[in-house]
Write an enzyme that holds these catalytic residues in place. Structure first.
Site, PDB file in Angstrom:
ATOM      1  N   ARG A  41       9.047 -57.274  66.446  1.00 36.09           N
ATOM      2  CA  ARG A  41       9.749 -58.491  66.852  1.00 36.09           C
ATOM      3  C   ARG A  41       8.924 -59.719  66.498  1.00 36.09           C
ATOM      4  O   ARG A  41       7.696 -59.681  66.463  1.00 36.09           O
ATOM      5  CB  ARG A  41      10.003 -58.464  68.370  1.00 36.09           C
ATOM      6  N   HIS A  67      21.249 -46.908  70.258  1.00 37.98           N
ATOM      7  CA  HIS A  67      21.102 -47.859  71.357  1.00 37.98           C
ATOM      8  C   HIS A  67      21.745 -47.305  72.620  1.00 37.98           C
ATOM      9  O   HIS A  67      22.924 -47.015  72.641  1.00 37.98           O
ATOM     10  CB  HIS A  67      21.689 -49.246  71.053  1.00 37.98           C
ATOM     11  N   GLY A  68      20.897 -47.142  73.631  1.00 42.54           N
ATOM     12  CA  GLY A  68      21.391 -46.696  74.933  1.00 42.54           C
ATOM     13  C   GLY A  68      21.705 -45.210  75.006  1.00 42.54           C
ATOM     14  O   GLY A  68      22.266 -44.748  76.001  1.00 42.54           O
ATOM     15  N   HIS A  93       8.546 -48.543  73.187  1.00 46.95           N
ATOM     16  CA  HIS A  93       8.187 -48.663  74.600  1.00 46.95           C
ATOM     17  C   HIS A  93       6.862 -47.999  74.958  1.00 46.95           C
ATOM     18  O   HIS A  93       6.342 -48.218  76.048  1.00 46.95           O
ATOM     19  CB  HIS A  93       9.349 -48.211  75.481  1.00 46.95           C
ATOM     20  N   GLY A 139      15.170 -44.335  71.668  1.00 51.56           N
ATOM     21  CA  GLY A 139      13.859 -44.732  72.143  1.00 51.56           C
ATOM     22  C   GLY A 139      13.660 -44.618  73.635  1.00 51.56           C
ATOM     23  O   GLY A 139      12.958 -43.735  74.130  1.00 51.56           O
ATOM     24  N   ASN A 197      12.321 -43.903  68.409  1.00 51.31           N
ATOM     25  CA  ASN A 197      11.842 -45.285  68.512  1.00 51.31           C
ATOM     26  C   ASN A 197      10.719 -45.322  69.555  1.00 51.31           C
ATOM     27  O   ASN A 197      10.935 -44.980  70.723  1.00 51.31           O
ATOM     28  CB  ASN A 197      13.018 -46.184  68.924  1.00 51.31           C
ATOM     29  N   ARG A 220      -0.860 -54.417  79.712  1.00 49.89           N
ATOM     30  CA  ARG A 220      -2.262 -54.682  80.063  1.00 49.89           C
ATOM     31  C   ARG A 220      -3.071 -55.255  78.905  1.00 49.89           C
ATOM     32  O   ARG A 220      -4.288 -55.406  79.035  1.00 49.89           O
ATOM     33  CB  ARG A 220      -2.928 -53.377  80.545  1.00 49.89           C
ATOM     34  N   HIS A 270      10.307 -51.555  66.033  1.00 49.68           N
ATOM     35  CA  HIS A 270      10.885 -52.889  65.863  1.00 49.68           C
ATOM     36  C   HIS A 270       9.743 -53.899  65.983  1.00 49.68           C
ATOM     37  O   HIS A 270       9.180 -54.083  67.056  1.00 49.68           O
ATOM     38  CB  HIS A 270      11.926 -53.108  66.975  1.00 49.68           C
ATOM     39  N   GLU A 296      12.585 -51.766  62.093  1.00 46.69           N
ATOM     40  CA  GLU A 296      13.647 -52.684  62.511  1.00 46.69           C
ATOM     41  C   GLU A 296      13.087 -54.087  62.456  1.00 46.69           C
ATOM     42  O   GLU A 296      11.959 -54.333  62.915  1.00 46.69           O
ATOM     43  CB  GLU A 296      14.080 -52.379  63.943  1.00 46.69           C
ATOM     44  N   ARG A 298       6.380 -58.644  71.245  1.00 41.02           N
ATOM     45  CA  ARG A 298       6.262 -58.257  72.656  1.00 41.02           C
ATOM     46  C   ARG A 298       5.832 -56.798  72.838  1.00 41.02           C
ATOM     47  O   ARG A 298       5.284 -56.446  73.862  1.00 41.02           O
ATOM     48  CB  ARG A 298       7.548 -58.548  73.424  1.00 41.02           C
ATOM     49  N   HIS A 299       6.084 -55.954  71.850  1.00 37.66           N
ATOM     50  CA  HIS A 299       5.586 -54.573  71.988  1.00 37.66           C
ATOM     51  C   HIS A 299       4.815 -54.124  70.736  1.00 37.66           C
ATOM     52  O   HIS A 299       3.595 -54.098  70.746  1.00 37.66           O
ATOM     53  CB  HIS A 299       6.687 -53.578  72.414  1.00 37.66           C
ATOM     54  N   THR A 329      16.582 -56.432  75.518  1.00 31.52           N
ATOM     55  CA  THR A 329      16.603 -55.538  74.364  1.00 31.52           C
ATOM     56  C   THR A 329      17.681 -56.065  73.416  1.00 31.52           C
ATOM     57  O   THR A 329      18.389 -57.013  73.761  1.00 31.52           O
ATOM     58  CB  THR A 329      16.891 -54.089  74.793  1.00 31.52           C
ATOM     59  N   THR A 330      17.802 -55.450  72.224  1.00 34.83           N
ATOM     60  CA  THR A 330      18.817 -55.902  71.276  1.00 34.83           C
ATOM     61  C   THR A 330      20.185 -55.797  71.946  1.00 34.83           C
ATOM     62  O   THR A 330      20.555 -54.750  72.455  1.00 34.83           O
ATOM     63  CB  THR A 330      18.776 -55.015  70.012  1.00 34.83           C
ATOM     64  N   GLU A 360      23.935 -48.908  60.885  1.00 33.84           N
ATOM     65  CA  GLU A 360      23.650 -48.254  62.169  1.00 33.84           C
ATOM     66  C   GLU A 360      24.653 -48.791  63.174  1.00 33.84           C
ATOM     67  O   GLU A 360      24.638 -49.986  63.501  1.00 33.84           O
ATOM     68  CB  GLU A 360      22.217 -48.537  62.627  1.00 33.84           C
TER      69      GLU A 360
HETATM   70  N1  PXP Z   1      18.711 -48.979  67.315  1.00 35.76           N
HETATM   71  C1  PXP Z   1      18.389 -50.299  67.320  1.00 35.76           C
HETATM   72  C2  PXP Z   1      18.845 -51.144  66.182  1.00 35.76           C
HETATM   73  C3  PXP Z   1      17.631 -50.850  68.360  1.00 35.76           C
HETATM   74  O1  PXP Z   1      17.328 -52.161  68.343  1.00 35.76           O
HETATM   75  C4  PXP Z   1      17.177 -50.002  69.401  1.00 35.76           C
HETATM   76  C5  PXP Z   1      16.345 -50.566  70.493  1.00 35.76           C
HETATM   77  O2  PXP Z   1      15.182 -51.090  69.990  1.00 35.76           O
HETATM   78  C6  PXP Z   1      17.516 -48.645  69.342  1.00 35.76           C
HETATM   79  C7  PXP Z   1      18.298 -48.163  68.305  1.00 35.76           C
HETATM   80  C8  PXP Z   1      17.064 -47.682  70.389  1.00 35.76           C
HETATM   81  O3  PXP Z   1      17.688 -47.980  71.604  1.00 35.76           O
HETATM   82  P1  PXP Z   1      17.213 -47.247  72.915  1.00 35.76           P
HETATM   83  O4  PXP Z   1      15.805 -47.655  73.173  1.00 35.76           O
HETATM   84  O5  PXP Z   1      18.163 -47.737  73.948  1.00 35.76           O
HETATM   85  O6  PXP Z   1      17.332 -45.768  72.658  1.00 35.76           O
END
Ligand code: PXP
Length: 246
Positions: free
Chosen positions: A47, A194-195, A12, A216, A9, A20, A45, A72, A51-52, A102-103, A155
């Site tokens: 959004r 995630h995380g 970021h 990500g 992902n 900037r 993603h 996403e 935002r990104h 974040t989500t 997921e």
């Molecule tokens: N999966 C989903 C559905 C997410 O929304 C995100 C964050 O955008 C991730 C995975 C990746 O999470 P992380 O950035 O914490 O690795």
């Protein structure tokens, strides 16, 4: 035992650019380097608040990514229209709140209204030929509701696992394993994310039913010091090692 895919992902990378409102660092270049490092897919993603990741990023990624794009998105008509126009290989429906950093959790499928809105979005994506995935908590009811909608994949949200320690984390890990088995038994492919970090990815990568991880923040953070190609390669190696140990 199936191999596990690593989808990187790159949101970021765009977060730093948007800080900037300039044109660097470019997520399109990041996708290229992630693929060189062994990414099996690129996740972004788009959004509603942009935002990104920006529309331009997804358009260019659709032309340049050699593996596949996992988009996403929230189930809103504007973003669904764009997804159906761009036709990424895979679309993952996620919940979205304006104020969140974040989500924060999986889709809420606990109400008939919530399920109907997601089912309509799944139908639209499927009609456009896009593989569908739902980001949900590893909760039996949510997994069964997803299977009922005929999605290709779920997921499983690993945030609770990532944010806990010790006995509680072991419980969350067991829950992910049970959720993955249930989804597979219902004929649904299993992804997770995630995380996840270099420190905590191993036990999740060792859950045989999970076929794809979306990672990500941890990879992009390490890339600041090592470069993105090396950061992706290191994560891919950790995943492969955990898988081989099974
Ligand atoms: N999966 C989903 C559905 C997410 O929304 C995100 C964050 O955008 C991730 C995975 C990746 O999470 P992380 O950035 O914490 O690795």
């Amino acid at each position: 035992m199936k191999d596990m895919r690593l989808y990187v992902n790159i949101d970021h990378v765009a977060t730093v650019r948007q800080a900037r409102r300039t044109d660097e660092p470019d997520p399109v270049r990041a996708a290229f380097l992630a693929e060189l490092g062994g990414a099996d897919g690129i996740t972004v993603h788009l959004r509603e608040d942009r935002r990104h990741i920006q529309d331009r990023d997804v358009r260019l990624l659709m032309e340049t990514v050699r593996t596949c794009v996992n988009l996403e998105l929230a189930a809103t008509s504007e973003i669904l229209d764009l997804a159906c126009e761009w036709k990424p290989m895979q679309a993952t429906l996620v919940p979205e709140k304006r104020q969140e950093v974040t989500t924060e959790g999986g889709l809420d499928l606990s109400t008939a209204e919530g399920r109907a809105a997601i089912a309509r979005a799944v139908e639209r994506l499927r009609a456009a030929g896009i593989r569908t995935s739902l980001f949900i908590d590893p909760d039996d009811a949510a997994i069964r509701a997803s299977a009922d909608m005929g999605v290709d994949a779920v997921e499983l949200h690993t945030g609770e696992y990532a944010n806990t320690r010790g006995e509680e984390r072991r419980g969350r890990l067991a829950r992910l394993g049970q959720g993955a088995s249930l989804a597979r038994s219902l004929g649904v492919d299993v992804h997770a994310g995630h995380g996840l970090t270099y420190e905590n990815v191993g036990p999740v990568a060792a859950i045989g039913e999970i076929e794809e991880l979306n990672i990500g923040h941890s990879i992009v953070s390490r890339a600041v010091f090592t470069g993105l190609e090396a950061a992706v390669r290191e994560m891919a190696t950790l995943i492969r090692r955990a898988r081989r140990a099974l």
